[in-house]
Each structure stands twice: as structure tokens, then as C-alpha cells.
Write an enzyme that holds these catalytic residues in place. Structure first.
Site, PDB file in Angstrom:
ATOM      1  N   CYS A  84       0.790  -1.769   0.129  1.00 13.30           N
ATOM      2  CA  CYS A  84      -0.099  -0.235  -0.313  1.00 13.30           C
ATOM      3  C   CYS A  84       1.062   1.032   0.003  1.00 13.30           C
ATOM      4  CB  CYS A  84      -0.863   0.250   0.959  1.00 13.30           C
ATOM      5  SG  CYS A  84      -2.138   1.063   0.636  1.00 13.30           S
ATOM      6  N   HIS A 176      -3.605  -5.274   0.993  1.00 15.60           N
ATOM      7  CA  HIS A 176      -2.704  -6.040   1.728  1.00 15.60           C
ATOM      8  C   HIS A 176      -2.479  -7.878   1.971  1.00 15.60           C
ATOM      9  CE1 HIS A 176      -2.427  -1.874   3.168  1.00 15.60           C
ATOM     10  NE2 HIS A 176      -3.429  -2.138   2.832  1.00 15.60           N
ATOM     11  N   GLU A 178      -1.494  -9.447   4.221  1.00 18.09           N
ATOM     12  CA  GLU A 178      -1.080  -8.909   5.370  1.00 18.09           C
ATOM     13  C   GLU A 178      -2.420  -9.811   6.283  1.00 18.09           C
ATOM     14  OE1 GLU A 178      -0.403  -6.682   4.536  1.00 18.09           O
ATOM     15  OE2 GLU A 178      -0.442  -5.352   5.820  1.00 18.09           O
ATOM     16  N   SER A 230       1.330 -12.380  38.113  1.00 20.24           N
ATOM     17  CA  SER A 230       0.372 -11.679  38.414  1.00 20.24           C
ATOM     18  C   SER A 230      -1.218 -13.072  37.968  1.00 20.24           C
ATOM     19  CB  SER A 230      -0.512 -11.012  37.300  1.00 20.24           C
ATOM     20  OG  SER A 230      -0.076 -11.920  35.916  1.00 20.24           O
ATOM     21  N   GLY A 231      -0.752 -14.127  37.611  1.00 20.13           N
ATOM     22  CA  GLY A 231      -1.498 -15.496  37.267  1.00 20.13           C
ATOM     23  C   GLY A 231      -1.955 -15.393  35.606  1.00 20.13           C
ATOM     24  N   GLY A 232      -1.879 -13.890  35.206  1.00 21.52           N
ATOM     25  CA  GLY A 232      -1.952 -14.178  33.313  1.00 21.52           C
ATOM     26  C   GLY A 232      -0.542 -15.217  32.768  1.00 21.52           C
ATOM     27  N   VAL A 233      -1.609 -15.163  31.734  1.00 14.88           N
ATOM     28  CA  VAL A 233      -0.638 -16.002  30.591  1.00 14.88           C
ATOM     29  C   VAL A 233       1.017 -16.025  30.642  1.00 14.88           C
ATOM     30  CG1 VAL A 233      -1.427 -14.744  28.795  1.00 14.88           C
ATOM     31  CG2 VAL A 233      -0.589 -17.176  28.981  1.00 14.88           C
ATOM     32  N   ASP A 234       1.476 -14.368  30.355  1.00 13.53           N
ATOM     33  CA  ASP A 234       2.402 -13.929  30.106  1.00 13.53           C
ATOM     34  C   ASP A 234       3.434 -14.321  31.321  1.00 13.53           C
ATOM     35  OD1 ASP A 234       1.255 -13.182  28.015  1.00 13.53           O
ATOM     36  OD2 ASP A 234       1.137 -10.817  28.390  1.00 13.53           O
ATOM     37  N   SER A 235       3.089 -14.333  32.221  1.00 19.61           N
ATOM     38  CA  SER A 235       4.247 -14.700  34.233  1.00 19.61           C
ATOM     39  C   SER A 235       4.085 -15.526  33.757  1.00 19.61           C
ATOM     40  CB  SER A 235       3.749 -13.130  34.717  1.00 19.61           C
ATOM     41  OG  SER A 235       2.152 -13.240  35.273  1.00 19.61           O
ATOM     42  N   THR A 236       2.944 -16.462  33.746  1.00 20.86           N
ATOM     43  CA  THR A 236       2.745 -17.887  33.939  1.00 20.86           C
ATOM     44  C   THR A 236       4.239 -18.332  33.104  1.00 20.86           C
ATOM     45  OG1 THR A 236       0.348 -17.248  34.778  1.00 20.86           O
ATOM     46  CG2 THR A 236       1.615 -19.658  34.402  1.00 20.86           C
TER      47      THR A 236
END
Ligand code: XMP
Length: 611
Positions: A84, A176, A178, A230-236
Site C-alpha cells: 500500500c 494487503h 497480511e 500475576s496469574g496472567g498467561v504472560d507471567s505464567t
């Protein structure tokens, strides 16, 4: 870092188009590492890439907008492909012409002129997706037209939809590839990185785990890691990786109840880490008082975010001292968008400060005291990694929950309406805009954060009332944003009549208000689960704003279910009317609630969270 395996990589230059992150993800699907770079980055920043992709942009190449980017990039000796705006900039640079006009929107058929490595494995006619005002109408001497588009049977061809110079290794697509609506866009992107740039496809999730394990060992040395979990997916997922690299005896985990968690959340997090076999050095602290103390009297969203981010570090440091582990590195589950949104781009920085990028943490990073093994990944990749590492499916697919928790979902006020005059001007304009839809509308005396043309906005929501189907509501909402300034959200009133009076009340971050929000959020989440919709919706913030309606209750509750892929854009999710009726009955029955509304706003112009 020593012992790191080399990966061929591609730079994606982000001109501010909506899809730069999507381009990077699609390159990674071809098992080639992609990194986002800015158009003003120096040429040294581009060293080591085997190819470059130029993204689209809201700017118009025909008018020379955003023309001051580092064009030296085009002289680098690697293949370059533009989409584009990027396509038009390539055409212009090499002697082609770009005009404002010949726009195309939505699906088109790309007619490919000849066999070419960019189109290997594709049909002669391919469905592509268009979204442009500007068009290339001529190419320079070394270039050829590789494809044109037709919008339908018998329509005039739209030339130069795909262009290229094999001599210069410069290519451009007006469409596009993508976005998923370009049916074989993934193949086109893979063709560029593998066939044209000759990248070795080595960037796989399995190799990523091995490399991160090595990298963590190298960075940590004899030291250990103290991770905020925190119990969130990233830190787990980060915790699992650290445990794999260092052994659980060299990993200390700290879960902080900041008083801004969901109902019974901390109890669930403690159980989760037990179940994952990471309960050994798991520490828990209820720091509600410290957080509520830091938030006392704070009203402005960024001031609240800073207070929360700083308190996390204060609590972390005092716990580290208490446990005698001050020398441990601070582990964080920061992912790529956190970095790029807060620090990586000039513009996004002004929208919201992520809790793991407050100034104290930036200083610790500069001093080498922080370790973030997921900092290159997108959420979808973190989830894939978590599944590979054996974290249970339900945990991996939990809705994202922001670090500052309910702190950014409980709006505070000094009771003074900002911009009272502006509000009075907006009111007749929104009424006029809604009359053709048979709806009534009123701007509310509060403000929330939004994002317009990549800039932060802090503006009023409009409450719409009336019976209408979803499409009409979506159209009405879009009309308000187009025709009335000073508005960044539209809400649909879920109670039976349009209220006649709205009063902004003074309210701060108190435990009682948080408990009420926790209850509303619990009813919303429970409703999604009971109706089997939890997995359909990407995230669903519940928000309280201190607005008294018709002299009843102190809090207006707002539901914000959304669909999103990467949180960079979002659309309102359409919940079934029976569920909304149940929520209306249960939430408005809670003491203190004055009304219930449904956030119809897409991102942009709203953000997912209200602050
Ligand atoms: P917005 O509100 O900017 O949010 O559209 C995009 C996504 O990011 C989450 N979010 C955060 N996550 N720390 C986080 O870990 C934060 O400070 C933060 N602020 C927003 C938000 O919930 C949404 O998924």
C-alpha cells in the site's frame, strides 16, 4: 549474548498502518524472525536483516505526507517489498507516479501477469484485499507491472496492483497480503522471505524454548530470578521458562494482591502455581493497603497508572529485602507489544503507560537488573509457547487482564464536569446525528481514554437509547464519530428508558467501590461462561463510572465485550439479547448501581480499557 543461534531476520518498517504487527506475525509463521523498525531509524539499525517490508500508512503518498522518513533504507543492498503506502513510496522513489484517486475498498481479483517467485504456488487469479485512496499510475524504467486488479466482471482494470524490479530486488503490492481477506497472502509473504530474501526458516517455537533457556542461563549466571507472577498467561509462561532454565530452587515467585484483582482471583493464582509444580518458592502478599494508599486522591488515568506501577516495585523491593534476595534479577513477562507500545514508538507512548514500563523499571533495565524472556513475542505466540510447555489449555486461553487490573476500570472524579461548555455544544449535534436512526443520544459528563489517528484522546462517551438491530447500532455509532467532534465512545443504554438526568459525583478508588466492580465483573464473566461465550470473546472489561442517573445509585456500569486478534484493534462483540437481559436484571439489582450500558466502540477510536 553468547551461544545464541543465528536466525535470518526481516525488518518490518511500521509507517503507522494498522497492520505492521500482523505483517511481522505472518513472517514468523514462515518460521523467519521479524522485527518492527521505525521509518526514522538509522541505517545501522537495519544491519543484519536479510530483507525489509514497508508497511501501509494512514498518510497519503500522493501529497508527500510522511515524506521525511529515512529513504537511505531504499539504498540498502537487500530485497525490499512494500504494501500500500510502502508500495507507492517504492514506485515514487524509482521514477514512477502516484496519484490521489482510483481508490479501491475490500475484495478485488488480482490477475497475475507471469510466473514469478513472489507468486509461486498461486493461481493466476487471486483474491486480495484493498484499502486505498492513492494509486500507482506509472513505474520507473527498471520496473514491470506484475499484476492488475479487477473489482468485478467487466470492470476496468486497476493497473500496477503488483510491481517489481528483479534487477533492483524491489517489489510492491497495492493490496494487503497480511490480512486474512487476501486468501493466499501468507504464501506471498512466505515467498518473499524464503524465495526472494533466501531466509533460512529456523525460527520455530521448539527452537525458541531451547534458545531462551540458554539465554536465561547466560544472563542470570550464578544469580537467581524473582518474578512478579500475576496469574496472567504472560507471567505464567515466563515462570515455566525460568523454572526450566534455572530449576525451581533458583526461581522465587511473588504474587501481589494489589486490591485491584478480580473476585477470588488471588486464591485461584495460588492454586494454579501449586498445580504447575511451581509452589516451592511461591510468595504471596496482600498489599491492598499500599496500593489504595498510593491511589488515594488520584483521578487522572496516567497518574493512577504510574502510582500502580511504582507501588508494584516498592512492594517487590520490600519483599525482596524481607526474604534476603535483593540481589536477584527482576523477572517480568513483558511481551513485544508492551515494549513497542510504551517505549518503541514515539506516538503510542502517549496513549498509555504499561505497568511494566514505568520509569523505575526503565532505570532497572538500563542497569541490567531485569530479565524478560518473552519480550520478542506476541500474545498468540506466548500462548503457543505455553501449550508447548504443558500449561493447561484453560489457563492459556484465559482473557487477558491488564497489569493495573480494575484500577483502570474504576473511574474516579472530583465531581467537577470538565468541558461543561463543550458538552453543551455536543448535545444537540449528537441528537441530530441519531434522529435518522430513530435513536436518542446524550453525551455523558465523564471522559475516557481513546486513540484517534495514533494519538491519545481523552473525550466524552455518548449514551444512545432506542431499539435497533446490531447493524443499525454499529452504523449509528460510526456516524457519531464521523460527524461530532469531542466524542471517543458510544454506549447503548441497556435499561428500559433513556434517563433524563446525569450527575457526575466525586469518587475515589475505595475498597467499597472496588468490591462493587468485582461483583459486576463476576456477574458478567459468569454470564459469558454460562452461555458458552467465554472462548468467543477475546476480552471483556466491566467498568464503573461515578455517574448518578435519575437520582438513583452512584455508579453507571458498562460492559465492554470485544473481539480482537492482537489488541491493537478491536470491535465490539455482539452478545445475545437474553444474556443482556439477565445481566440487566442482576447488575442493576446490586445496591449502588444507577444504570447499565454496553460499549459499542471499536478500537480506534476507543481503546479496549477505559483508562
Ligand atoms: P488498550 O486499552 O490500550 O489495551 O486498548 C490493549 C490491551 O492491553 C491490555 N492492557 C495492559 N496490559 N499492562 C498490561 O499488562 C497494562 O498496563 C495494560 N494496559 C492495557 C488491555 O487489557 C488490552 O488487552
Amino acid at each position: 549474548m553468547q551461544n545464541q543461534r543465528h536466525h535470518d531476520k526481516i525488518a518490518v518498517v511500521d509507517f503507522g498502518g494498522q497492520y505492521a504487527h500482523l505483517i511481522a506475525t505472518k513472517v514468523r509463521r514462515a518460521e523467519v524472525l521479524a522485527e518492527i523498525r521505525q521509518p526514522e531509524d538509522s541505517l545501522e539499525d537495519f544491519a543484519g536483516y536479510k530483507g525489509i517490508i514497508l508497511s501501509g500508512s494512514p498518510a497519503l503518498a500522493s501529497f508527500g505526507e510522511d515524506d521525511d522518513w529515512n529513504k537511505g533504507i531504499l539504498d540498502l543492498d537487500v530485497p525490499i517489498l512494500g504494501f500500500c503506502f510502502g508500495h507507492q513510496e517504492i514506485a515514487k522513489h524509482y521514477g514512477g507516479t502516484v496519484i490521489n484517486g482510483k481508490q479501491e475498498w475490500g475484495h478485488a481479483d488480482l490477475h497475475i501477469h507471469r510466473e514469478h517467485p513472489l507468486f509461486a504456488g498461486l493461481e493466476k487469479i487471486e483474491q486480495v484485499w484493498m484499502s486505498h485512496f492513492d494509486s500507482v499510475t506509472g513505474v520507473g524504467p527498471d520496473f514491470e507491472e506484475l499484476g492488475h486488479t479487477l473489482l468485478g466482471e467487466g470492470s476496468a482494470p486497476h493497473h500496477f496492483a503488483a510491481i517489481g524490479s528483479d534487477k533492483l530486488k524491489r517489489y510492491g503490492f497495492q493490496f494487503h497480503p497480511e490480512v486474512d481477506d487476501t486468501l493466499h497472502g501468507d504464501q506471498m509473504i512466505a515467498n518473499f522471505v524464503l524465495n526472494i530474501c533466501q531466509c533460512d526458516p529456523s525460527w520455530t517455537m521448539a527452537s525458541y524454548v531451547d534458545e531462551q533457556v540458554e539465554k536465561i542461563r547466560a544472563q542470570v549466571g550464578d544469580n537467581s530470578v524473582f518474578l512478579l507472577a500475576s496469574g496472567g498467561v504472560d507471567s505464567t509462561v515466563a515462570a515455566k521458562l525460568f523454572a526450566e532454565a534455572l530449576g525451581s530452587e533458583r526461581l522465587n515467585l511473588l504474587h501481589v494482591d494489589n486490591g485491584l484483582m478480580r473476585k477470588d482471583e488471588s486464591t485461584g493464582v495460588i492454586q494454579l502455581f501449586e498445580d504447575l509444580g511451581l509452589g516451592e518458592n511461591f510468595h504471596f502478599i496482600d498489599a491492598t493497603d499500599a496500593f489504595l494508599g498510593a491511589l488515594e486522591g488520584k483521578i487522572e488515568p496516567e497518574a493512577k497508572r504510574r502510582a500502580i506501577g511504582d507501588t508494584f516495585i516498592e512492594v517487590f523491593e520490600s519483599e525482596a529485602r524481607r526474604l534476603g534476595i535483593e540481589d536477584h534479577l527482576l523477572g517480568q513477562g513483558t511481551i513485544y507489544p508492551d515494549t513497542i507500545e510504551t517505549g518503541g514508538t514515539k506516538r503510542a507512548d502517549t496513549i498509555k503507560t504499561h505497568h511494566n514500563r514505568v520509569p523505575i523499571i526503565e532505570e532497572m533495565i538500563a542497569a541490567g537488573k531485569v530479565i524478560e524472556p518473552l519480550a520478542d513475542l506476541y500474545k498468540v505466540e506466548v500462548r503457543e509457547l505455553g501449550e508447548k510447555m504443558g500449561i493447561p489449555h484453560d489457563m492459556i486461553w484465559r482473557h487477558p487482564f491488564p497489569g493495573p487490573g480494575l484500577g483502570v476500570r474504576l473511574l474516579c472524579s472530583d465531581g467537577q464536569v470538565e468541558d461543561g461548555d463543550a458538552l453543551a455544544t455536543i448535545a444537540p449535534a449528537v441528537t441530530d446525528a441519531m434522529t435518522p436512526f430513530g435513536l436518542t443520544a446524550v453525551p455523558l459528563p465523564i471522559k475516557s481514554v481513546g486513540v484517534k489517528a495514533d494519538l491519545r484522546s481523552y473525550e466524552h462517551p455518548v449514551l444512545i437509547h432506542g431499539s435497533a438491530n446490531w447493524d443499525t447500532l454499529a452504523e449509528a455509532s460510526g456516524t457519531i464519530f464521523k460527524t461530532v467532534t469531542g466524542i471517543n465512545r458510544t454506549l447503548w443504554n441497556l435499561t428500559n428508558k433513556m434517563p433524563s438526568s446525569f450527575k457526575l459525583l466525586a469518587a475515589t478508588m475505595t475498597k467499597d467501590r472496588l468490591d462493587l466492580l468485582r461483583e459486576c465483573d463476576h456477574l458478567m464473566m459468569d454470564g459469558l461462561r454460562r452461555h458458552n461465550l467465554y472462548g468467543e470473546v477475546w476480552q471483556c472489561p466491566t467498568v464503573l463510572v461515578p455517574v448518578e442517573i435519575d437520582g438513583e445509585g452512584r455508579e453507571l456500569c458498562i460492559l465492554r465485550p470485544i473481539h480482537s486478534e492482537r489488541a491493537m484493534t478491536a470491535t465490539a462483540a455482539r452478545l445475545p439479547l437474553p444474556l443482556l437481559a439477565e445481566l440487566r436484571d442482576s447488575i442493576t439489582a446490586l445496591p449502588g448501581i444507577s444504570g447499565l450500558a454496553y460499549d459499542l466502540t471499536s478500537k480506534p477510536p476507543g481503546t479496549i480499557e477505559w483508562e
